[in-house]
Scaffold this motif. Structure first.
Motif, mmCIF file in Angstrom:
data_model
loop_
_atom_site.group_PDB
_atom_site.id
_atom_site.type_symbol
_atom_site.label_atom_id
_atom_site.label_comp_id
_atom_site.label_asym_id
_atom_site.label_seq_id
_atom_site.Cartn_x
_atom_site.Cartn_y
_atom_site.Cartn_z
ATOM 1 N N UNK A 112 0.851 -1.193 0.000
ATOM 2 C CA UNK A 112 0.000 0.000 0.000
ATOM 3 C C UNK A 112 0.885 1.240 0.000
ATOM 4 N N UNK A 113 0.788 1.997 -1.089
ATOM 5 C CA UNK A 113 1.642 3.191 -1.214
ATOM 6 C C UNK A 113 1.353 4.200 -0.108
ATOM 7 N N UNK A 114 0.142 4.214 0.413
ATOM 8 C CA UNK A 114 -0.156 5.233 1.408
ATOM 9 C C UNK A 114 0.240 4.786 2.818
ATOM 10 N N UNK A 172 3.238 2.633 3.176
ATOM 11 C CA UNK A 172 4.677 2.434 3.067
ATOM 12 C C UNK A 172 5.457 3.733 3.290
ATOM 13 N N UNK A 173 6.415 3.697 4.238
ATOM 14 C CA UNK A 173 7.311 4.831 4.470
ATOM 15 C C UNK A 173 8.728 4.307 4.298
ATOM 16 N N UNK A 174 9.429 4.775 3.275
ATOM 17 C CA UNK A 174 10.705 4.152 2.930
ATOM 18 C C UNK A 174 11.658 4.012 4.122
#
Lengths: 569, 475
Positions: free
Chosen positions: A126-128, A130-132
């Motif tokens: 989930x791109x929203x 995910x925090x690199x």
């Protein structure tokens, strides 16, 4: 040129007709715009072709006795690749197409099993979320398995529901992202076990709470805190001056205690890390001095650099407030380094805070939506839309629980016709508030009921919720529509409701039907009944393997064959 | 080297950038897909225009406070108590003084909150949509942003134009790039990132009719192809292709309209300095701003659009050639953390940046005032809003979002010539950006009950918070 661009953009050669038309068009472009602009225009034309976005699956070859055509090997490779992953066909699928090894059910099965076993691809879930640097949201399983469960349960839909920090008693926004990622992790875990998958999803009492999924890392992080705590426990550290730290420099350096740079100690007389030292020791003491099993490895204070635990991306592991969703008192947290671990008062995804928040409103629970979900997704029922003549607002009343206010509104005969299908299924979940916290008393959150105003800022372990008058939660309900008389009937609470639903054939059939829709990309028709029966058999005979269910679906006639519908003939 | 399909998409989107029709069509496809239905109120009003200018790094409430406040007013303002003060009797803060000639058409609106949008460093589309966007995620886009809602009321060939001056701290973005507005839920708008691209795309029918001809040829070709494919499909599948065909048809229709507007476009066509060619990486920030202003005004004056959203800067916009710091390469983010440059303190540079912004705002107003329309000028029918994308500071919480609003004589809102401070967040009578956008929509013909998400502190305190700000509404 036309051929090259077709292969690059549409991943196939042009047909003869296409070739001819596009050459004519390209010639015009090149004449009117010059070479470079003309080629750009041709690229644009191909990108705007709907074949760039959609796949056509008409089947190929002679129709069989039922008027069906088998998917062409190329179409099949795409259909299989996108059924399980987000990518175009992988090298082996392409090879199978080239070598003519994708033209029978057995061929499909070979490829599906191969792809299901792959763990060398990484997918962002989930791109929203995910925090690199901080929060991992990835899976190595074929993404569509996890995504089906996600979309089916819809727990990630909590993300756009925003909530009041004060009512959470801590910072909600960061915690909610961890909550979703840990729920994904749990689903990933259950799918990886691949046994009694639907039953496990509905009834597991084990969850991930403030855990990266890497037991080794989390255990090491918890152990480190214990070592630091034990080392200083009896040293009178609370009275330490900077000089006292000098006696422990080797230990501090070896454990890399946060906020203390031993290289600067005594070299720079102005350097004073006592505050960092005492803040973490105070916090570590709080985490272990009541005989807790292990210390939760969260950070006692914000700082750059190394944290008390690392995320699966190697970044800082943060947002311990996620524990609050599970009623964990952070000032006395029995942290479990090995997870998923059993959590009290929880049973399956329907009691996971993520699902409960996703099926709640900004400021209160939503028993109607919770009940509607169960009716439609587990009991294969249907509920009509709210009639436009209905003012669907539950009246405010500072002296009543939501259940009481709702019953007053939906109880009359006209409303009850539909609400009887939802309310008795949703109301048992009133044992969980709109943050998914288990409760036996409901706070009546009206200004006139305020009992204690609590400060707005505090340490991570402090609960900053205001205290209101409460009323007892009534969690009784009624299960109907399982098609099994031994299961239907009154229930005392959500756990009993879930137990009975999990035993019901209808719930399992309903989940399989949703899986069919997801993996086929369409609704079922009467002619798909054999596929559905086979899928169910495959699932049951394999002891509830989701992989076997997928193999069955993706090798079924429903998947392999295409037939024109009557209105296109 | 083998080129992957996704890389190709990127190459087409980013590499070809400004000239790639696939990209330039993307926003239009989206826009074209939303049906236009102007309301009877809006229709009776005639053309109305809205300009949204988003700035980064917050606007600190004390920055817009009037220097000539009486002691009692100063105290009330500081204590965040409601205030309503005639601007005529006061001086404007220094950085706003270029707006002095327009004082009677100016409103400094304080006290709005935006806690339901993203805040922190960036708000992306959330500040215009009054929702939490989950950073910049597509799934977080909850509804069409306010600018698109207003654009629906006042249709135009482009519907909506978005401009932005943003970058990656060292260089400016160029071409057509992802924007900060949303035409619909889960849809991102795309915007022109440099003046030359905006110029080329907006005024193409005049500046490059050959390109329009080949666009049209391509569209006609696609229309034929896709129509043919759609014939063998049914139901939902057919609908997918029909939507595609419809978009193609709408763009063709728009191109036709634009060709018809050629004379008007010629009249208002701005002169663009050659420094902006090829993305204009060598142009200074003030030069870029000036060129964007010219394009913004021309886009309105030609009737190509009635709504422009313009991100004048964002934390990662490179600031080059700023008066007083000409040779510095300034990061707005660094300023937010109080980092100065060449001995000039951060606060001073922040003010210089704001002065530069207001110079553009003032130019927009001046230019619109010089273009006749009806019995007055184009400005009479325009509302310009300058506001922070993220509330009250560099790391903001959204408790305050000061708006500087300029509007002409036909403005339907009763707020001009005044400094208005509304009740503070979480108190009786407090208003959010949701209330403010509802006010705009209600006043200009959309009767929506409430636009945007509700504030949770107001909800917790059971305070009324939906609907328009009544005191601003037309009688």
């Amino acid at each position: 040129l036309v051929q090259q661009l077709f292969e690059k953009i549409l991943e196939r050669p042009p047909t003869e007709g296409e070739q001819e038309k596009h050459i004519a068009l390209a010639t015009d472009y090149l004449r009117g715009l010059g070479n470079q602009e003309g080629i750009k225009k041709l690229i644009q034309t191909l990108i705007l072709n709907t074949d760039f976005v959609y796949r056509n699956e008409f089947g190929q070859g002679e129709a069989d006795q039922y008027g069906r055509r088998m998917l062409s090997p190329r179409d099949a490779s795409y259909a299989l690749a996108y059924a399980l992953t987000d990518s175009s066909p992988d090298a082996e699928l392409q090879k199978a197409v080239k070598e003519g090894r994708l033209s029978s059910g057995e061929d499909y099965e070979r490829e599906v099993r191969r792809m299901l076993a792959r763990r060398d691809q990484f997918y962002i879930v989930d791109e929203s979320v995910h925090r690199p640097n901080d929060l991992s949201s990835f899976t190595q399983m074929p993404i569509r398995e996890l995504r089906f469960v996600r979309e089916y349960f819809g727990y990630q839909r909590l993300l756009p529901i925003f909530k009041d920090n004060k009512r959470f008693g801590a910072s909600y926004d960061a915690a909610k992202l961890r909550l979703v990622s840990e729920t994904d992790r749990l689903v990933d875990h259950i799918l990886e076990q691949d046994q009694n998958v639907f039953h496990e999803l509905l009834t597991t009492d084990k969850f991930y709470v403030f855990h990266s999924g890497d037991n080794e890392v989390m255990q090491a992080s918890a152990d480190r805190i214990r070592r630091i705590y034990e080392h200083f426990k009896d040293t009178g550290w609370s009275e330490f001056e900077v000089d006292d730290l000098g006696k422990h420099t080797d230990f501090i350096a070896a454990e890399k205690m946060r906020g203390i740079d031993v290289n600067r100690l005594f070299k720079d007389r102005r350097y004073n890390p006592l505050n960092s030292f005492k803040t973490q020791l105070t916090s570590f003491t709080l985490r272990l001095d009541k005989g807790q099993a292990a210390a939760a490895p969260y950070n006692s204070f914000p700082a750059h650099g190394m944290a008390n635990a690392a995320s699966r991306y190697g970044g800082r592991f943060q947002s311990p407030e996620v524990a609050r969703f599970y009623n964990i008192d952070m000032s006395n947290w029995d942290y479990q380094p090995i997870q998923p671990a059993a959590i009290e008062s929880r049973k399956g995804l329907l009691t996971s805070p993520a699902w409960l928040i996703a099926h709640a409103k900004n400021t209160e629970t939503d028993p109607i939506q919770r009940g509607k979900w169960i009716r439609e997704k587990l009991l294969a029922g249907s509920i009509p839309d709210v009639p436009i003549t209905v003012d669907a607002v539950i009246p405010e009343d500072p002296h009543k629980t939501l259940r009481e206010r709702m019953e007053a509104k939906t109880g009359d005969q006209y409303c009850w016709k539909c609400h009887q299908k939802m309310n008795p299924l949703g109301l048992p979940f009133e044992s969980f508030d709109d943050f998914g916290r288990y409760r036996t008393e409901e706070s009546l959150e009206y200004p006139e009921n305020l009992v204690e105003k609590v400060k707005d800022k505090g340490a991570p372990h402090e609960d900053l919720r205001d205290v209101y008058k409460t009323r007892p939660v009534v969690s009784t309900g009624y299960l109907s529509g399982t098609g099994d008389k031994t299961l239907d009937g009154e229930v005392d609470n959500a756990f009993e409701l879930i137990d009975r639903i999990a035993q019901s054939d209808r719930a399992r059939q309903s989940m399989i039907r949703y899986a069919f829709r997801y993996f086929m990309g369409r609704n079922e028709t009467l002619s798909d009944s054999k596929t559905l029966l086979d899928a169910q058999r495959a699932y049951l005979e394999s002891g509830g393997s989701f992989d076997e269910l997928i193999v069955s679906l993706l090798t079924s006639d429903s998947f392999i064959y295409r037939k024109p519908t009557s209105d296109t003939l | 080297m083998s080129l992957h399909r996704r890389q190709l998409l990127q190459a087409a989107g980013i590499g070809l950038g400004g000239v790639s029709l696939a990209q330039s069509l993307a926003p239009s496809l989206v826009k074209a897909a939303s049906p236009v239905a102007a309301s009877p109120v809006a229709t009776s009003l005639g053309p109305r225009r809205f300009v949204f200018i988003r700035k980064s790094n917050g606007v600190r409430p004390n920055e817009v406070a009037l220097p000539t406040f009486s002691d009692a007013q100063k105290k009330a303002d500081k204590d965040r108590l409601p205030l309503d003060v005639e601007l005529a009797n006061h001086e404007l803060p220094e950085w706003l003084q270029q707006l002095d000639p327009h004082k009677q058409q100016l409103c400094i609106l304080q006290g709005l909150s935006c806690k339901m949008s993203e805040n922190g460093h960036w708000s992306y589309s959330s500040v215009l949509g009054a929702y939490k966007s989950g950073r910049n995620s597509l799934s977080g886009i909850k509804r069409a942003t306010i600018d698109f809602e207003l654009a629906k009321l006042f249709p135009s060939p482009f519907g909506h134009v978005e401009l932005s001056l943003t970058g990656n701290y060292s260089s400016f973005r160029t071409g057509i790039v992802s924007g900060y507005s949303a035409p619909a839920p889960h849809q991102r708008n795309y915007c022109y990132a440099d003046p030359q691209t905006a110029y080329n795309e907006l005024f193409k029918s005049v500046t490059n009719p050959e390109a329009v001809d080949s666009d049209n040829q391509m569209l006609a070709f696609l229309q034929g192809e896709e129509n043919f494919k759609a014939k063998v499909l049914a139901g939902y599948e057919k609908q997918k292709l029909s939507n595609h065909v419809q978009s193609i048809e709408r763009i063709q229709a728009r191109n036709k309209q634009l060709t018809g507007l050629a004379e008007v476009i010629k009249r208002h066509l701005p002169d663009l300095d050659p420094v902006h060619a090829n993305g204009g990486q060598n142009a200074s920030t003030p030069e870029k701003q000036q060129a964007m202003t010219d394009i913004l005004v021309a886009a309105l004056a030609t009737g190509l659009t009635n709504v422009v959203t313009y991100t004048i800067d964002e934390l990662s916009t490179p600031i080059k050639g700023l008066p007083g710091n000409e040779s510095d390469h300034i990061s707005i983010h660094e300023l937010g953390h109080n980092g100065g440059y060449s001995g000039v303190p951060a606060d001073e540079i922040r003010e210089t940046i704001r002065v530069g912004h207001i110079q553009q705002v003032s130019t927009i107003v001046d230019k619109l005032k010089s273009i006749p329309e009806g019995n007055g000028t184009m400005f009479d029918n325009t509302v310009v809003m300058y506001f922070p994308e993220n509330g009250e500071g560099h790391h903001s919480h959204g408790t305050e979002a000061p708006f500087v609003i300029l509007a002409g004589d036909n403005c339907r809102l009763d707020m001009l010539g005044r400094y208005i401070r509304l009740p503070y967040h979480g108190t009786e009578g407090h208003k959010t950006i949701g209330n403010w956008y509802t006010t705009l929509l209600n006043a200009y013909g959309n009767p929506i009950e409430h636009y945007g998400d509700l504030d949770l502190e107001m909800s917790r305190k059971k305070l009324d918070q939906s609907g328009a700000i009544k005191q601003f509404m037309p009688a």
